[in-house]
Every structure is written in C-alpha cells, then in structure tokens.
Design a protein around this motif. Structure first.
Motif: not given
Ligand code: NSS
Length: 422
Positions: A203-209
């Motif tokens: 549910k998180s917006r990251t550069r590696k998920h």
C-alpha cells in the motif's frame, strides 16, 4: 539482416526491416533513422525510388522493409548510412503520441508504446539475461526447477500484503512466495528453484515496490543458514559477472559505472542485526530492537560497504513464522542481503524450522489459523530434514545492475498501487 551487422556490408546491398525511430524530409529526400532490436541506422530515401511517396507520407514508428546500399559516412550517427533503392511501408503510423519531454505519468499511460524506447530496450535485454543466468546458475549446480500454485489459501509473508481472490466462492489469495508449497518437494528433488511472479498488495508508493514482481526462489535440503548465504552470494556474483561481460555496451549506454560491479565476488560481508543497530546509532539513526529497516537505514548502512552485505539473525517477531530460532531466545537464523550504493534489500532467506512443536508455538505467536497450514505441518511430521532457502526480487536486481532509480523501468508493464493499466 540486422542493423548491428551493417559495418560488415559496406558497399553491398542489404535488406533491412524495422521501425522508423526518427524521420524528416527536405527537398525530395527523406532521412529516417531505422531501428530494429539490435540498433539504429540512418537511411536515405530519394525521390524517384519505388516507395518514395509512402516514405514521405509516413511518420515515426511506422514499420518498414527496405533494400539499400551501405555507405560509410562519418556524419551519420553510428558512422554508416543506407541509400535506399526500394522502400516498402509495412504498417503505417501517423501522429505517434510519444514525443520528447513527456511526463512520467503520460509515459506510463502509453507504456504499451513507450516500451519501444531506447532506454527500456537496453534494460529489457539485461533483464532477459538475468533470467537466463539465474536458470543457468541453478541448473549447473544440480537444482531442479519446480513450480508452486499462484492461487493459495495461506500467507507466507504475513497478512498485510495479501491480494484476496474469490476462488469459486472460497476465499483465496495470490501467492506471496513459492516457498511453502516448494518445501513439500524437498524430500522429492532436494535442491529446487523457481522464477515466478509473486504478489504483494503493497500500500506504499516507493521506488522499489511492485504489486506483482518476479521472484527467484531456491530451497535446498541438508543446507543450513551458512550454506544458504554461500549459495546466495555465489548466485548474485555469477549473474553480475556474466552480465557485465555480455552487456558491457548496454550498461555503458545506460550510464552505469561498471567498475562498481566488477568486484562483486564472494565472500560478501556479514553483520548481525544487532551490529547493524549499533552502526546506525553511530551514524545518528536510532532504531529500537525489533524495528525493520526502510530506505534511509538501508542507505546509511550501505555507505559502509562496497559489496552486497548480509544482515543476519533478526529479531524473531519481526520475521516470518517458519524461520528457525537461533537458540538465543530472541533471534532467528535468517538473512537479508542488501545491495551496495543504497539500492536496498535484494534477498530474504532463512533456515526453516523443522520441529513441529516449535512451529506450532510460532504459529500461535503469529496468530495464524492452523487449518490451512495443516499440509505444511505434515512436512514436519513425516521425515523433515534441515533445509534452507531464499527469495530474490528480480526487478530490484535489474535495477541495481542497470543503475536505475525506479523499479518500474525494469519491467514492461509495472503493477503498482495506483496503476493496473495498460
Ligand atoms: O518477503 S521476502 O523477503 N521473502 C520471501 O518471500 C521468502 N518466502 C523467500 C524465500 O525464502 N523463498 O521477499 C524476498 C525478496 C525481497 O528481498 C525483495 O527483493 C523481493 O523479494 N520483494 C519485492 N520486490 C518488488 N516488489 C515488492 N513488493 C517486493 N517484496 C519483496
């Protein structure tokens, strides 16, 4: 013929097929940069040759087939030019929607067309090699490839990232990992691996998920935590060393500093979780026993290492139920392998708990419902042996190898929280 063979055919007539990368015309001459999967070459179509009108009337990304004579030409990009004798338009293209300087969101909306970009083409070639090399590594070591179901009723890595599916009226999930079913194959094939999609409702917006990523996993009988870490560093080093030999050109064109990959060879440094907490403290980051590491911790720790490094023996409540306890009452025999340069976690691995009583206690501590895990418990009831395994996120691996800063560019159609189209 492919475009990268052009230099061997100077003065000769060649047949080429591909897509128009760039096109402009002036005073009865059409200049086009023709692209195929191997490269780009400038082609010149003059008024009067068969197909000139079609060439003049078409646009970027049209597909074409042509015959022409190869000339050396210092001024042409790449040093060669093809003087076209016969031009055929195969698939027209008008007003290709992608131009220079478009927003990342726009490019993601048109991902089905943006995949043709030069940058992505290079990354996809490297990605393809990474898949091939992982297969090669495991098969050379005598591992069998084995597949687990993608639809399952159990959580391998905790309930918070499960995608629920309606399975003919029953609740099911998209698998987070191949591991739990794979463990049933330990008494069958002993050394197994797989490359398959894993699903995480991140549910998180990251550069590696990613919500759907490709997971290279392995499991080996009669192998302890130490043996598993050895296998991990051997595999990572094997793939990196082979890729930098095979794809030097693409890596350079992507701007990757290859020197930073050349020394990726075993052994990789190892620190315990406890030591990592101390190191972070010295660097001004206070973390309590049991805290997980996010991007800031990963970056700070990575400053101390030039190679990938293992952080092992994590607090038992911060990791999965199936990991074997270390015997100190507080940690488990597991490792996270972190990439250098701050790229973050690449691998999660562990020795597995083989004692059914301990496993049942651990499941209670994690509040897992026993019924769906009965099959897994059977594996401990009937001839369990020491075994260990690990999982590597292929997109993260490709990200590091290519030196790019966002995971979405390592996969043709990235699946993230706010996007499932195209
Ligand atoms: O959750 S892991 O740490 N471990 C497992 O799934 C074990 N069951 C693997 C095993 O022992 N067979 O995930 C493993 C790796 C992790 O280190 C990342 O590199 C990658 O999978 N991973 C991801 N990549 C991209 N996106 C997301 N969301 C993601 N989650 C994990």
């Amino acid at each position: 013929m492919q475009i990268d063979e052009i230099s061997k055919h100077v003065g000769k007539t060649v047949d080429l097929r591909g897509w128009i990368h760039r096109i402009r015309s002036s005073k009865g001459i059409v200049f086009m940069a023709l692209r195929d999967y191997t490269g780009i070459v400038q082609c010149v179509v003059k008024d009067g040759i068969p197909g000139f009108k079609e060439a003049e009337g078409t646009g970027m990304e049209a597909s074409v087939s042509l015959e022409g004579k190869v000339r050396k030409d210092e001024r042409a990009p790449g040093g060669f030019e093809v003087e076209v004798k016969d031009f055929k338009l195969v698939g027209p293209s008008d007003n290709f929607p992608i131009r220079e300087f478009q927003s990342p969101e726009f490019l993601l909306d048109y991902r089905h067309l943006w995949v043709r970009s030069q940058k992505l083409t290079k990354i996809f070639k490297i990605r393809s090699d990474v898949f091939g090399l992982i297969h090669e590594f495991f098969r050379k070591r005598g591992f069998y490839e084995m597949q687990s179901p993608s639809l399952t009723q159990i959580a391998c890595e905790g309930g918070s990232t499960l995608f629920e599916v309606n399975y003919f009226g029953q609740k099911a999930y998209l698998t987070q990992s191949w591991q739990l079913h794979a463990e049933a194959m330990i008494p069958v094939l002993e050394k197994i691996y797989c490359i398959a999609p894993s699903f995480r409702a991140e549910k998180s917006r990251t550069r590696k998920h990613l919500a759907e990523y490709w997971h290279a996993e392995a499991e080996a009988a009669w192998t302890d935590h130490e043996g598993s870490m050895k296998l991990q560093e051997d595999m990572v080093s094997y793939v990196v060393q082979r890729v930098i030999k095979m794809r030097k050109k693409e890596l350079r064109e992507l701007g990757r500093d290859i020197k930073k990959l050349e020394h990726i060879k075993p052994p990789f440094p190892r620190i315990t979780y406890e030591k990592a907490i101390e190191m972070l403290k010295k660097d001004g980051i206070r973390r309590k026993w049991g805290d997980d590491f996010g991007a800031p911790e990963e970056r700070v720790l990575a400053k101390h290492f030039k190679k990938p490094f293992f952080v092992e023996k994590w607090p038992k409540y911060s990791k999965a139920f199936y990991m074997k306890e270390s015997g100190d009452g507080k940690t488990v025999l597991c490792d996270d392998l972190f990439m250098p340069e701050g790229y973050g976690e690449l691998i999660g691995g562990s020795e597995r708990e083989t004692d059914i009583k301990t496993l049942l206690r651990r499941m209670k501590e994690f509040k897992l419902k026993r019924k769906p895990y009965e099959f897994y418990l059977d594996l401990r009831r009937y001839g369990s042996v020491p075994h260990s395994g690990f999982g590597l996120g292929i997109e993260r691996f490709v990200m590091w190898i290519c030196g790019i800063d966002h995971i979405r560019d390592t996969i043709a159609f990235p699946r993230v929280m706010n996007r499932i189209h195209p």
